[in-house]
Design a protein around this motif. Structure first.
Motif, PDB file in Angstrom:
ATOM      1  N   GLN A 185      97.696  18.011  77.901  1.00  0.00           N
ATOM      2  CA  GLN A 185      97.974  18.350  76.515  1.00  0.00           C
ATOM      3  C   GLN A 185      98.007  17.082  75.672  1.00  0.00           C
ATOM      4  O   GLN A 185      98.069  15.964  76.208  1.00  0.00           O
ATOM      5  N   ALA A 186      97.985  17.271  74.371  1.00  0.00           N
ATOM      6  CA  ALA A 186      98.143  16.156  73.443  1.00  0.00           C
ATOM      7  C   ALA A 186      98.925  16.656  72.235  1.00  0.00           C
ATOM      8  O   ALA A 186      98.648  17.738  71.716  1.00  0.00           O
ATOM      9  N   PHE A 187      99.905  15.874  71.810  1.00  0.00           N
ATOM     10  CA  PHE A 187     100.706  16.215  70.643  1.00  0.00           C
ATOM     11  C   PHE A 187     100.519  15.110  69.607  1.00  0.00           C
ATOM     12  O   PHE A 187     100.745  13.935  69.892  1.00  0.00           O
ATOM     13  N   LEU A 188     100.070  15.493  68.411  1.00  0.00           N
ATOM     14  CA  LEU A 188      99.785  14.534  67.356  1.00  0.00           C
ATOM     15  C   LEU A 188     100.801  14.674  66.234  1.00  0.00           C
ATOM     16  O   LEU A 188     101.056  15.791  65.766  1.00  0.00           O
ATOM     17  N   PHE A 189     101.395  13.567  65.821  1.00  0.00           N
ATOM     18  CA  PHE A 189     102.239  13.617  64.631  1.00  0.00           C
ATOM     19  C   PHE A 189     101.960  12.403  63.750  1.00  0.00           C
ATOM     20  O   PHE A 189     101.676  11.311  64.235  1.00  0.00           O
ATOM     21  N   SER A 190     102.001  12.652  62.454  1.00  0.00           N
ATOM     22  CA  SER A 190     101.743  11.608  61.467  1.00  0.00           C
ATOM     23  C   SER A 190     103.054  11.048  60.949  1.00  0.00           C
ATOM     24  O   SER A 190     104.015  11.787  60.716  1.00  0.00           O
ATOM     25  N   VAL A 191     103.084   9.738  60.764  1.00  0.00           N
ATOM     26  CA  VAL A 191     104.233   9.078  60.143  1.00  0.00           C
ATOM     27  C   VAL A 191     103.909   8.904  58.664  1.00  0.00           C
ATOM     28  O   VAL A 191     102.892   8.286  58.325  1.00  0.00           O
ATOM     29  N   PRO A 192     104.705   9.460  57.758  1.00  0.00           N
ATOM     30  CA  PRO A 192     104.402   9.332  56.326  1.00  0.00           C
ATOM     31  C   PRO A 192     104.233   7.866  55.925  1.00  0.00           C
ATOM     32  O   PRO A 192     105.063   7.021  56.262  1.00  0.00           O
ATOM     33  N   ARG A 193     103.165   7.571  55.203  1.00  0.00           N
ATOM     34  CA  ARG A 193     102.878   6.183  54.831  1.00  0.00           C
ATOM     35  C   ARG A 193     103.945   5.615  53.899  1.00  0.00           C
ATOM     36  O   ARG A 193     104.157   4.398  53.856  1.00  0.00           O
ATOM     37  N   ASP A 194     104.643   6.490  53.153  1.00  0.00           N
ATOM     38  CA  ASP A 194     105.683   6.036  52.229  1.00  0.00           C
ATOM     39  C   ASP A 194     107.085   6.123  52.829  1.00  0.00           C
ATOM     40  O   ASP A 194     108.081   5.980  52.105  1.00  0.00           O
ATOM     41  N   LEU A 195     107.169   6.335  54.139  1.00  0.00           N
ATOM     42  CA  LEU A 195     108.475   6.429  54.789  1.00  0.00           C
ATOM     43  C   LEU A 195     109.197   5.083  54.695  1.00  0.00           C
ATOM     44  O   LEU A 195     108.657   4.043  55.074  1.00  0.00           O
ATOM     45  N   VAL A 196     110.419   5.091  54.195  1.00  0.00           N
ATOM     46  CA  VAL A 196     111.208   3.868  54.067  1.00  0.00           C
ATOM     47  C   VAL A 196     111.875   3.579  55.410  1.00  0.00           C
ATOM     48  O   VAL A 196     112.631   4.408  55.929  1.00  0.00           O
ATOM     49  N   VAL A 197     111.575   2.419  55.973  1.00  0.00           N
ATOM     50  CA  VAL A 197     112.064   2.069  57.309  1.00  0.00           C
ATOM     51  C   VAL A 197     112.497   0.606  57.336  1.00  0.00           C
ATOM     52  O   VAL A 197     112.227  -0.162  56.410  1.00  0.00           O
ATOM     53  N   ASP A 198     113.128   0.225  58.435  1.00  0.00           N
ATOM     54  CA  ASP A 198     113.433  -1.179  58.691  1.00  0.00           C
ATOM     55  C   ASP A 198     112.244  -1.784  59.434  1.00  0.00           C
ATOM     56  O   ASP A 198     111.876  -1.321  60.517  1.00  0.00           O
ATOM     57  N   ILE A 199     111.634  -2.805  58.851  1.00  0.00           N
ATOM     58  CA  ILE A 199     110.506  -3.494  59.478  1.00  0.00           C
ATOM     59  C   ILE A 199     111.044  -4.747  60.162  1.00  0.00           C
ATOM     60  O   ILE A 199     111.714  -5.562  59.517  1.00  0.00           O
TER      61      ILE A 199
END
Length: 374
Positions: free
Chosen positions: A102-116
């Motif tokens: 199987q394969a599960f695909l999920f996208s990370v929102p490009r505007d997601l505010v995160v700690d880099i």
């Protein structure tokens, strides 16, 4: 846009097409390729060290075969010169369970505010920002130049920190301009359009829309004017520019970037089916064109394993086995101004399920995470 009837995707279309593995074709239960064709394919896709561990070239001795649960990072970028800061226009994580069926695909929102996290190569000290900036913070190589390959390393570390994935097993940079060439080499792609969309960027004839002079510095949210290309609900056979234009759109959509993420996942599955169709595989001239286009579209790092190795490892993952995941989120508004995106608290539980390889169990309890329109 010529409207198409409903067609069942070839049952042997599978995940390795994402990496351009169009030569891995399962026909009648047998993998039909030749050594010359495999060599041509292996040489078509550029391999580089995307994770900063010097294993991309495959020079290190392999510790083991590709087995167990796998996590793959796919990053889509628009073509840019080496003096422009690269931004990750799409970030897709592919989780393969240990049985590799199987394969599960999920996208990370490009505007997601995160700690880099900090990044020694560029002197970036770390900070809180939209996740699509991570590639830019990691890309500077001096002299005003930027390298998206180096930037991928910091982006991968950022996604690992966000999701709890210890390290990615493979990754690829996908040049959207190159993907357009792949679609054109296949003479178009059949794709389901699930909502009416107007193009922010292109006219109905595929040419760029004019820009307002006062928006030349990209400070305007909507710098274009004039007639717009439109995409209506239905199943269509799209040219390369149409497919790429459609999956880039977010303005005017009810859920903005979340709708765009779903469209990009739909595009991946449509590409997989089309690239591995008999019309492509049994046509040597067309196959050669697709291979050349794949070389222009992909930079790959298999962590010591070549792209052909990955093609064989994922040979049992078919398009019908690919599940698209939607991460629930919300907009961050501070003093009436948009700051970016935030994920719902339940996403932390989903990420734990990914890192612990129990995604099917999580989805059984949370069916709302499944994108039913892909």
């Amino acid at each position: 846009m010529a409207k198409s009837g409903n067609r069942r995707a070839p049952m042997w279309a599978r995940l390795c097409a994402i990496f351009g593995c169009v030569l891995m074709v399962l026909s009648g239960g047998a993998l039909v390729t030749g050594q010359v064709v495999l060599a041509r394919y292996a040489g078509a896709v550029e391999t580089k060290d995307l994770f900063g561990n010097e294993t991309a070239t495959g020079t290190q001795e392999k510790v083991s075969d590709i087995k167990g649960a796998q996590n793959i990072l796919l990053v889509g970028i628009d073509p840019r010169t080496d003096t422009q800061t690269p931004l990750s226009d799409s970030i897709i994580v592919v989780h393969i369970p240990a049985d590799m069926k199987q394969a599960f695909l999920f996208s990370v929102p490009r505007d997601l505010v995160v700690d880099i996290p900090s990044f020694d190569k560029t002197g970036f000290r770390g900070g809180r920002s939209k996740i699509n900036a991570a590639m830019g913070y990691g890309s500077a190589i001096g002299g005003g130049k930027h390298d998206p390959v180096q930037g991928f390393d910091l982006l991968a570390k950022t996604v690992e920190q966000l999701t709890g994935i210890k390290e990615f097993d493979a990754g690829a940079i996908i040049n959207f301009g190159g993907f357009k060439k792949i679609v054109d080499a296949m003479d178009g792609v059949t794709m389901k359009i699930d909502q009416n969309v107007k193009s922010e960027h292109l006219q109905p004839n595929g040419k760029p829309r004019p820009r307002y002079a006062r928006c030349a510095d990209n400070t305007c949210d909507h710098p274009y004017y004039g007639p717009q290309a439109e995409y209506k609900v239905g199943t269509y056979h799209l040219q390369g520019w149409q497919a790429l234009d459609y999956v880039r759109q977010r303005y005017g959509l009810p859920k903005s970037d979340y709708d765009r993420q779903r469209h990009q996942q739909q595009f991946i599955k449509a590409m997989a089916s089309q690239a591995l169709s008999k019309d492509v595989i049994s046509n040597p001239a067309k196959l050669d064109k697709v291979l050349k286009a794949a070389g222009d579209a992909l930079i790959f790092d298999g962590n010591g394993h070549g792209v052909v190795d990955w093609g064989f490892a994922l040979k049992n993952v078919r398009s019908d086995d690919m599940t698209s995941i939607k991460l629930p989120g919300r907009s961050l508004i501070v003093n009436g101004k948009y700051q970016g995106e935030a994920l719902d608290d339940s996403a932390a539980e989903f990420f734990r399920a990914v890192s612990e390889d129990r995604v099917p169990t999580f989805l059984f309890a949370h069916p709302e995470y499944i994108n039913k329109n892909t």
